[in-house]
Design a protein around this motif. Structure first.
Motif, PDB file in Angstrom:
ATOM      1  N   LEU A  24       0.830  -1.212   0.000  1.00 53.31           N
ATOM      2  CA  LEU A  24       0.000   0.000   0.000  1.00 53.31           C
ATOM      3  C   LEU A  24       0.867   1.266   0.000  1.00 53.31           C
ATOM      4  O   LEU A  24       0.359   2.381   0.187  1.00 53.31           O
ATOM      5  CB  LEU A  24      -0.944   0.016   1.201  1.00 53.31           C
ATOM      6  CG  LEU A  24      -2.094  -0.993   1.179  1.00 53.31           C
ATOM      7  CD1 LEU A  24      -2.924  -0.907   2.450  1.00 53.31           C
ATOM      8  CD2 LEU A  24      -2.992  -0.758  -0.033  1.00 53.31           C
ATOM      9  N   GLY A  25       2.168   1.087  -0.209  1.00 59.04           N
ATOM     10  CA  GLY A  25       3.071   2.251  -0.285  1.00 59.04           C
ATOM     11  C   GLY A  25       3.092   3.046   1.009  1.00 59.04           C
ATOM     12  O   GLY A  25       3.132   4.276   0.982  1.00 59.04           O
ATOM     13  N   GLN A  26       3.046   2.337   2.154  1.00 62.54           N
ATOM     14  CA  GLN A  26       2.927   3.050   3.427  1.00 62.54           C
ATOM     15  C   GLN A  26       4.282   3.490   3.987  1.00 62.54           C
ATOM     16  O   GLN A  26       4.943   2.748   4.718  1.00 62.54           O
ATOM     17  CB  GLN A  26       2.157   2.193   4.432  1.00 62.54           C
ATOM     18  CG  GLN A  26       0.677   2.128   4.064  1.00 62.54           C
ATOM     19  CD  GLN A  26      -0.143   1.239   4.958  1.00 62.54           C
ATOM     20  OE1 GLN A  26       0.391   0.318   5.586  1.00 62.54           O
ATOM     21  NE2 GLN A  26      -1.441   1.473   5.003  1.00 62.54           N
ATOM     22  N   PHE A  28       5.269   6.727   6.117  1.00 65.05           N
ATOM     23  CA  PHE A  28       4.629   7.893   6.734  1.00 65.05           C
ATOM     24  C   PHE A  28       5.667   8.969   7.059  1.00 65.05           C
ATOM     25  O   PHE A  28       6.763   8.661   7.534  1.00 65.05           O
ATOM     26  CB  PHE A  28       3.883   7.479   8.016  1.00 65.05           C
ATOM     27  CG  PHE A  28       2.718   6.532   7.772  1.00 65.05           C
ATOM     28  CD1 PHE A  28       2.212   6.312   6.490  1.00 65.05           C
ATOM     29  CD2 PHE A  28       2.112   5.874   8.829  1.00 65.05           C
ATOM     30  CE1 PHE A  28       1.136   5.458   6.273  1.00 65.05           C
ATOM     31  CE2 PHE A  28       1.028   5.011   8.619  1.00 65.05           C
ATOM     32  CZ  PHE A  28       0.551   4.799   7.339  1.00 65.05           C
ATOM     33  N   LEU A  29       5.306  10.206   6.840  1.00 63.57           N
ATOM     34  CA  LEU A  29       6.198  11.336   7.100  1.00 63.57           C
ATOM     35  C   LEU A  29       6.437  11.507   8.589  1.00 63.57           C
ATOM     36  O   LEU A  29       5.486  11.552   9.378  1.00 63.57           O
ATOM     37  CB  LEU A  29       5.543  12.621   6.574  1.00 63.57           C
ATOM     38  CG  LEU A  29       5.805  12.970   5.127  1.00 63.57           C
ATOM     39  CD1 LEU A  29       4.868  14.087   4.698  1.00 63.57           C
ATOM     40  CD2 LEU A  29       7.256  13.375   4.923  1.00 63.57           C
ATOM     41  N   GLY A  54      -4.644   9.191   0.672  1.00 60.70           N
ATOM     42  CA  GLY A  54      -3.744   8.471   1.564  1.00 60.70           C
ATOM     43  C   GLY A  54      -3.286   9.285   2.760  1.00 60.70           C
ATOM     44  O   GLY A  54      -2.149   9.738   2.810  1.00 60.70           O
ATOM     45  N   PRO A  55      -4.151   9.481   3.773  1.00 64.10           N
ATOM     46  CA  PRO A  55      -3.756  10.297   4.933  1.00 64.10           C
ATOM     47  C   PRO A  55      -2.760   9.623   5.877  1.00 64.10           C
ATOM     48  O   PRO A  55      -2.112  10.317   6.654  1.00 64.10           O
ATOM     49  CB  PRO A  55      -5.085  10.541   5.661  1.00 64.10           C
ATOM     50  CG  PRO A  55      -5.947   9.384   5.262  1.00 64.10           C
ATOM     51  CD  PRO A  55      -5.548   9.038   3.857  1.00 64.10           C
ATOM     52  N   GLY A  56      -2.648   8.287   5.847  1.00 64.79           N
ATOM     53  CA  GLY A  56      -1.767   7.608   6.812  1.00 64.79           C
ATOM     54  C   GLY A  56      -2.265   7.870   8.218  1.00 64.79           C
ATOM     55  O   GLY A  56      -3.422   7.603   8.537  1.00 64.79           O
ATOM     56  N   GLU A  75      -8.738   7.096   1.972  1.00 65.63           N
ATOM     57  CA  GLU A  75      -7.770   6.112   2.466  1.00 65.63           C
ATOM     58  C   GLU A  75      -8.277   4.706   2.153  1.00 65.63           C
ATOM     59  O   GLU A  75      -9.423   4.374   2.414  1.00 65.63           O
ATOM     60  CB  GLU A  75      -7.570   6.296   3.986  1.00 65.63           C
ATOM     61  CG  GLU A  75      -6.700   5.253   4.664  1.00 65.63           C
ATOM     62  CD  GLU A  75      -5.297   5.140   4.065  1.00 65.63           C
ATOM     63  OE1 GLU A  75      -4.542   6.124   4.101  1.00 65.63           O
ATOM     64  OE2 GLU A  75      -4.949   4.045   3.543  1.00 65.63           O
ATOM     65  N   LEU A  76      -7.394   3.883   1.604  1.00 65.64           N
ATOM     66  CA  LEU A  76      -7.777   2.510   1.251  1.00 65.64           C
ATOM     67  C   LEU A  76      -7.726   1.571   2.455  1.00 65.64           C
ATOM     68  O   LEU A  76      -8.505   0.630   2.546  1.00 65.64           O
ATOM     69  CB  LEU A  76      -6.845   2.005   0.129  1.00 65.64           C
ATOM     70  CG  LEU A  76      -7.030   0.590  -0.370  1.00 65.64           C
ATOM     71  CD1 LEU A  76      -8.461   0.358  -0.855  1.00 65.64           C
ATOM     72  CD2 LEU A  76      -6.060   0.299  -1.504  1.00 65.64           C
ATOM     73  N   ASP A 100     -10.886   2.997  -2.461  1.00 67.58           N
ATOM     74  CA  ASP A 100      -9.717   2.932  -3.337  1.00 67.58           C
ATOM     75  C   ASP A 100      -9.754   4.152  -4.261  1.00 67.58           C
ATOM     76  O   ASP A 100     -10.620   4.246  -5.138  1.00 67.58           O
ATOM     77  CB  ASP A 100      -9.771   1.630  -4.147  1.00 67.58           C
ATOM     78  CG  ASP A 100      -8.551   1.469  -5.037  1.00 67.58           C
ATOM     79  OD1 ASP A 100      -7.817   2.452  -5.245  1.00 67.58           O
ATOM     80  OD2 ASP A 100      -8.325   0.339  -5.510  1.00 67.58           O
ATOM     81  N   ALA A 101      -8.811   5.067  -4.073  1.00 67.68           N
ATOM     82  CA  ALA A 101      -8.830   6.322  -4.854  1.00 67.68           C
ATOM     83  C   ALA A 101      -8.642   6.076  -6.348  1.00 67.68           C
ATOM     84  O   ALA A 101      -9.072   6.887  -7.167  1.00 67.68           O
ATOM     85  CB  ALA A 101      -7.748   7.263  -4.336  1.00 67.68           C
ATOM     86  N   ASN A 124       0.632  13.154  -0.136  1.00 68.38           N
ATOM     87  CA  ASN A 124       1.844  12.344  -0.239  1.00 68.38           C
ATOM     88  C   ASN A 124       1.359  11.023  -0.820  1.00 68.38           C
ATOM     89  O   ASN A 124       0.804  10.195  -0.112  1.00 68.38           O
ATOM     90  CB  ASN A 124       2.448  12.181   1.163  1.00 68.38           C
ATOM     91  CG  ASN A 124       3.588  11.182   1.186  1.00 68.38           C
ATOM     92  OD1 ASN A 124       4.115  10.784   0.143  1.00 68.38           O
ATOM     93  ND2 ASN A 124       3.988  10.769   2.386  1.00 68.38           N
TER      94      ASN A 124
HETATM   95  N1  SAM Z   1      -0.107  11.120   4.039  1.00 70.81           N
HETATM   96  C1  SAM Z   1       0.631  10.230   4.912  1.00 70.81           C
HETATM   97  C2  SAM Z   1       1.980  10.810   5.228  1.00 70.81           C
HETATM   98  O1  SAM Z   1       2.429  11.677   4.474  1.00 70.81           O
HETATM   99  O2  SAM Z   1       2.583  10.387   6.209  1.00 70.81           O
HETATM  100  C3  SAM Z   1       0.763   8.813   4.331  1.00 70.81           C
HETATM  101  C4  SAM Z   1       1.346   8.720   2.947  1.00 70.81           C
HETATM  102  S1  SAM Z   1       1.698   7.069   2.448  1.00 70.81           S
HETATM  103  C5  SAM Z   1       3.000   7.404   1.296  1.00 70.81           C
HETATM  104  C6  SAM Z   1       0.393   6.606   1.320  1.00 70.81           C
HETATM  105  C7  SAM Z   1      -0.985   6.385   1.957  1.00 70.81           C
HETATM  106  O3  SAM Z   1      -1.893   6.041   0.890  1.00 70.81           O
HETATM  107  C8  SAM Z   1      -1.093   5.268   2.952  1.00 70.81           C
HETATM  108  O4  SAM Z   1      -1.865   5.690   4.045  1.00 70.81           O
HETATM  109  C9  SAM Z   1      -1.838   4.137   2.198  1.00 70.81           C
HETATM  110  O5  SAM Z   1      -2.576   3.279   3.028  1.00 70.81           O
HETATM  111  C10 SAM Z   1      -2.724   4.958   1.266  1.00 70.81           C
HETATM  112  N2  SAM Z   1      -3.139   4.275   0.028  1.00 70.81           N
HETATM  113  C11 SAM Z   1      -2.472   3.340  -0.701  1.00 70.81           C
HETATM  114  N3  SAM Z   1      -3.147   3.004  -1.822  1.00 70.81           N
HETATM  115  C12 SAM Z   1      -4.281   3.753  -1.809  1.00 70.81           C
HETATM  116  C13 SAM Z   1      -5.403   3.865  -2.694  1.00 70.81           C
HETATM  117  N4  SAM Z   1      -5.482   3.140  -3.816  1.00 70.81           N
HETATM  118  N5  SAM Z   1      -6.406   4.722  -2.357  1.00 70.81           N
HETATM  119  C14 SAM Z   1      -6.340   5.463  -1.225  1.00 70.81           C
HETATM  120  N6  SAM Z   1      -5.305   5.407  -0.360  1.00 70.81           N
HETATM  121  C15 SAM Z   1      -4.291   4.573  -0.638  1.00 70.81           C
END
Ligand code: SAM
Length: 287
Positions: A24-26, A28-29, A54-56, A75-76, A100-101, A124
């Motif tokens: 999920l590309g997690q 977090f900042l 993707g708020p994390g 957020e997924l 799912d965005a 992000n």
């Molecule tokens: N915004 C946060 C930060 O900057 O710390 C988190 C960024 S992290 C790189 C990406 C976020 O996108 C994660 O919370 C992840 O679960 C969410 N995510 C991944 N695929 C997604 C999708 N298809 N739709 C919505 N959110 C998604």
């Protein structure tokens, strides 16, 4: 709670039994200076509606909520529901929707949650779905600007011009819909867990009108895709292989009319030259 403090974020996630998902590309900042800088680059005004993907744990979301009129965050990962309920409890102008965005109807969700105000994107992005997400955001045609953190390499591709190794079909797609600008880089140590690559924040100012005239956008992009699909081939070879309705001699004649050599490769043509080429090659029903 400081949502960019490494220890506090780790403790929060442990309390909620959360494990990071690579797919999920997690990442977090956890660098206090970054959310404010991203929001600065987005140039948010108090009446703006902001879409975040993707708020994390919500560290950028909180910054956006402090500056904009309303924030919609998609957020997924359902496992973040409890975390976000806790971290964003103090904000009455944020809606978090678990979806799912990539598959969502972004314009419809923004209409429902952001209402009748200018819409901007600030996020992000999850790196594994950057290309489909950015494509959807650009094509939606309803956002004034898109300020996003992506892999530095992707940001460079989006901003690249002709004659460079980074220049490709995605550069032209992004530059067709928007004027991109690379704002600043963010090193791996600013995230938990640390990604292997450097990140960069990119601002795309969405154009009101296309940058060139073409008879058919679908055909223009088909020519661009064909030209870059086989980068080492000459443009007439690559485009005739990619678009069966087009033959090499007519492509060579069109290039000649534009003052270009038949041995030219796609990577040397500017957006204006691709547009001119598509005007010369187009006939209804072809693509
Ligand atoms: N915004 C946060 C930060 O900057 O710390 C988190 C960024 S992290 C790189 C990406 C976020 O996108 C994660 O919370 C992840 O679960 C969410 N995510 C991944 N695929 C997604 C999708 N298809 N739709 C919505 N959110 C998604």
């Amino acid at each position: 709670m400081d949502l960019t403090d490494h220890r506090q974020v780790t403790a929060l996630l442990e309390r909620h039994g959360f494990r990071f998902s690579k797919s999920l590309g997690q990442n977090f900042l956890t660098a206090a200076w970054v959310p404010g800088r991203i929001a600065d680059e987005a140039g948010l005004a108090p009446d703006d509606g902001v879409l975040e993907i993707g708020p994390g744990v919500g560290c950028l979301t909180a910054e956006l909520a402090r500056r904009a009129g309303r924030v919609l965050s998609l957020e997924l990962d359902e496992r973040l529901r409890g975390v976000l309920g806790e971290t964003l409890a103090g904000f009455d102008n944020v809606s978090v929707v678990f979806t799912d965005a990539v598959k969502a109807d972004l314009a419809a969700l923004c209409r429902e949650h952001l209402g009748d105000r200018p819409w901007k994107v600030c996020a992000n992005l999850p790196y594994n779905v950057t290309t489909p997400l950015l494509t959807a955001l650009l094509k939606a045609g309803c956002f004034q600007s898109i300020t996003v953190m992506v892999q530095k390499e992707v940001a460079e591709r989006i901003c690249a011009g002709p004659g460079t190794g980074e220049y490709g079909a995605f550069s032209l797609l992004a530059q067709w819909y928007a004027e991109p600008r690379l704002c600043f880089e963010v090193p791996p140590h600013c995230f938990v867990p640390q990604p292997k690559v450097t990140s960069a924040v990119l601002r795309l100012d969405v154009r009101g009108t296309p940058p060139a005239e073409v008879p058919d956008e679908g055909f223009f992009f088909a020519v661009v895709r064909a030209a870059f699909n086989q980068r080492r081939k000459t443009l007439p070879n690559a485009v005739s292989a990619g678009i069966p309705g087009l033959r090499r001699p007519e492509i060579e004649a069109a290039l000649d009319a534009l003052g270009l050599s038949p041995a030219v490769r796609g990577e040397t043509l500017s957006l204006a030259q691709f547009a001119a080429l598509s005007r010369l090659l187009y006939s209804p029903g072809i693509n």
